[in-house]
Design a protein around this motif. Structure first.
Motif, short mmCIF file in Angstrom:
data_model
loop_
_atom_site.label_atom_id
_atom_site.label_comp_id
_atom_site.label_asym_id
_atom_site.label_seq_id
_atom_site.Cartn_x
_atom_site.Cartn_y
_atom_site.Cartn_z
N VAL A 53 5.46 0.40 -10.82
CA VAL A 53 4.26 0.49 -9.84
C VAL A 53 3.64 2.15 -9.32
CG1 VAL A 53 6.12 -1.25 -8.73
CG2 VAL A 53 6.52 1.21 -8.51
N THR A 54 2.34 1.83 -8.71
CA THR A 54 1.83 2.86 -8.50
C THR A 54 1.61 3.00 -7.29
OG1 THR A 54 -0.52 1.77 -8.74
CG2 THR A 54 0.40 2.63 -10.62
N GLY A 55 1.34 4.08 -6.59
CA GLY A 55 1.16 4.32 -5.02
C GLY A 55 2.20 4.93 -4.36
N HIS A 56 2.34 5.25 -3.28
CA HIS A 56 3.40 6.11 -2.95
C HIS A 56 4.48 4.96 -2.15
CE1 HIS A 56 5.62 9.60 -0.49
NE2 HIS A 56 5.71 8.39 0.58
N GLU A 57 3.75 4.00 -1.73
CA GLU A 57 4.47 2.96 -1.43
C GLU A 57 5.34 2.19 -1.58
OE1 GLU A 57 1.36 0.74 1.79
OE2 GLU A 57 2.23 2.55 3.43
N GLU A 72 11.81 -6.87 4.41
CA GLU A 72 10.81 -6.22 5.19
C GLU A 72 10.02 -5.93 4.62
OE1 GLU A 72 13.48 -5.09 8.60
OE2 GLU A 72 13.97 -7.07 8.83
N THR A 73 10.18 -4.92 3.94
CA THR A 73 9.26 -3.44 3.58
C THR A 73 8.29 -4.78 2.71
OG1 THR A 73 11.09 -1.95 3.40
CG2 THR A 73 8.97 -1.33 1.85
N TYR A 74 8.58 -5.68 2.02
CA TYR A 74 7.86 -6.76 0.63
C TYR A 74 7.56 -6.97 1.88
CZ TYR A 74 6.68 -9.51 -2.63
OH TYR A 74 5.40 -10.17 -3.50
N GLU A 75 7.25 -7.78 2.18
CA GLU A 75 6.63 -8.20 3.06
C GLU A 75 5.87 -7.61 3.75
OE1 GLU A 75 6.51 -11.96 3.87
OE2 GLU A 75 8.00 -11.49 2.65
N ALA A 76 6.21 -6.50 4.54
CA ALA A 76 4.82 -5.63 5.16
C ALA A 76 3.56 -5.22 3.96
CB ALA A 76 5.94 -4.66 6.01
N LEU A 77 4.48 -4.62 2.76
CA LEU A 77 3.36 -4.02 1.68
C LEU A 77 2.79 -5.38 0.78
CD1 LEU A 77 6.24 -1.88 -0.41
CD2 LEU A 77 4.12 -1.16 1.42
N ALA A 115 -10.81 -4.10 -6.90
CA ALA A 115 -10.12 -4.42 -8.19
C ALA A 115 -9.14 -3.56 -8.99
CB ALA A 115 -11.06 -4.33 -8.98
N CYS A 116 -8.61 -2.48 -7.61
CA CYS A 116 -7.53 -1.28 -7.89
C CYS A 116 -6.06 -2.10 -7.22
CB CYS A 116 -7.82 -0.15 -7.40
SG CYS A 116 -9.50 0.94 -8.20
N SER A 117 -6.45 -2.33 -6.18
CA SER A 117 -5.67 -2.91 -5.40
C SER A 117 -4.64 -4.20 -6.08
CB SER A 117 -5.58 -3.18 -4.33
OG SER A 117 -6.74 -4.36 -4.01
N GLN A 118 -5.64 -5.54 -6.79
CA GLN A 118 -5.13 -6.28 -7.57
C GLN A 118 -3.76 -6.49 -8.35
OE1 GLN A 118 -5.49 -9.22 -6.08
NE2 GLN A 118 -4.64 -10.26 -7.50
N PRO A 119 -3.72 -5.18 -8.94
CA PRO A 119 -2.81 -4.65 -10.48
C PRO A 119 -1.83 -3.87 -9.43
CG PRO A 119 -5.10 -4.18 -11.28
CD PRO A 119 -5.25 -4.19 -9.49
N ASP A 120 -1.62 -3.56 -8.46
CA ASP A 120 -1.39 -2.74 -7.61
C ASP A 120 0.24 -3.37 -6.70
OD1 ASP A 120 -2.34 0.01 -8.38
OD2 ASP A 120 -2.80 0.15 -6.42
N GLN A 121 -0.76 -4.81 -6.61
CA GLN A 121 0.04 -6.23 -5.94
C GLN A 121 -0.04 -6.73 -6.73
OE1 GLN A 121 0.14 -6.18 -2.51
NE2 GLN A 121 1.97 -7.59 -3.44
N GLU A 122 0.23 -7.27 -8.10
CA GLU A 122 1.11 -7.31 -9.04
C GLU A 122 1.88 -6.99 -9.76
OE1 GLU A 122 -2.22 -8.46 -11.66
OE2 GLU A 122 -3.09 -9.81 -10.40
N SER A 123 1.84 -5.73 -9.86
CA SER A 123 3.22 -5.08 -10.30
C SER A 123 3.93 -4.56 -9.15
CB SER A 123 2.65 -3.78 -10.54
OG SER A 123 2.16 -2.52 -9.77
N LEU A 124 3.80 -4.50 -7.42
CA LEU A 124 4.31 -5.17 -6.76
C LEU A 124 5.49 -6.21 -6.88
CD1 LEU A 124 5.87 -3.63 -3.81
CD2 LEU A 124 3.74 -4.95 -2.57
N ASP A 125 4.49 -7.04 -6.42
CA ASP A 125 5.64 -8.71 -6.93
C ASP A 125 6.26 -8.73 -8.14
OD1 ASP A 125 3.80 -9.15 -4.46
OD2 ASP A 125 1.93 -10.74 -6.11
N ALA A 126 5.61 -8.66 -9.40
CA ALA A 126 6.49 -8.56 -10.69
C ALA A 126 7.84 -7.51 -10.10
CB ALA A 126 5.73 -7.74 -11.53
N LEU A 127 8.20 -6.49 -9.59
CA LEU A 127 8.86 -6.53 -8.87
C LEU A 127 9.96 -6.41 -7.93
CD1 LEU A 127 10.03 -3.09 -9.11
CD2 LEU A 127 9.16 -1.86 -6.53
#
Length: 163
Positions: A82-86, A153-158, A15-27
């Protein structure tokens, strides 16, 4: 109860990683969309700029049209959370890319200003100055391409690591 605890932790992490991924995707989507729009606009502006022999008009296009669009791009990326160091590092990489793009556009402006201030009596000095600026432009273009590839490449990896 022992069997339920690991399941609850897994659900919580998911549940915590889903919003993180959504914010990364939006970015990334904001970056990609703005990058493509800017690339198209800049190609048109460079074409317009190269078709005119008026160096003052070329400078106006660079400083009054191109640089403000880069600032809008930067502001758009800054507005994403976005959240998280990466993910934060990824956002910083995008902002570094935008800074490099701004530097490249400013180098083109410097190139045009050098032509405006050309002194025909100092031809050797002029040639050296132009060669130096052209070398900087080429290096900046190469760095910009490398940073763009790194972002993709970083986006694909993340994205693949969170799936």
């Amino acid at each position: 109860m022992k069997n339920l605890f690991p399941v609850l932790i897994l659900l919580l992490l998911t549940a915590c990683s889903q919003p993180d991924q959504e914010s990364l995707d939006a970015l990334y989507e904001a970056f990609d969309r703005n990058h493509d729009e800017l690339k198209t606009e800049f190609e048109e502006m460079y074409k317009e700029s190269s078709e005119t022999s008026d160096r003052e008009e070329q400078l106006k296009i660079i400083y009054d049209e191109m640089l403000p669009k880069i600032e809008d791009f930067r502001r758009t990326i800054h507005n994403h959370t976005v959240t998280g160091h990466e993910h934060e590092k990824f956002k910083e990489d995008i902002l570094t890319y935008i800074d490099s793009l701004e530097t490249l556009v400013k180098l083109h402006g410097e190139f045009n200003r050098t032509f405006i201030n050309y002194n025909p009596l100092g031809e050797d000095e002029f040639k050296g100055e132009i060669e130096e600026i052209m070398s900087e432009i080429e290096a900046q273009e190469k760095q910009l391409d490398e940073r763009y590839e790194n972002i993709n490449e970083t986006y694909e990896a993340l994205s693949s690591s969170s799936s």
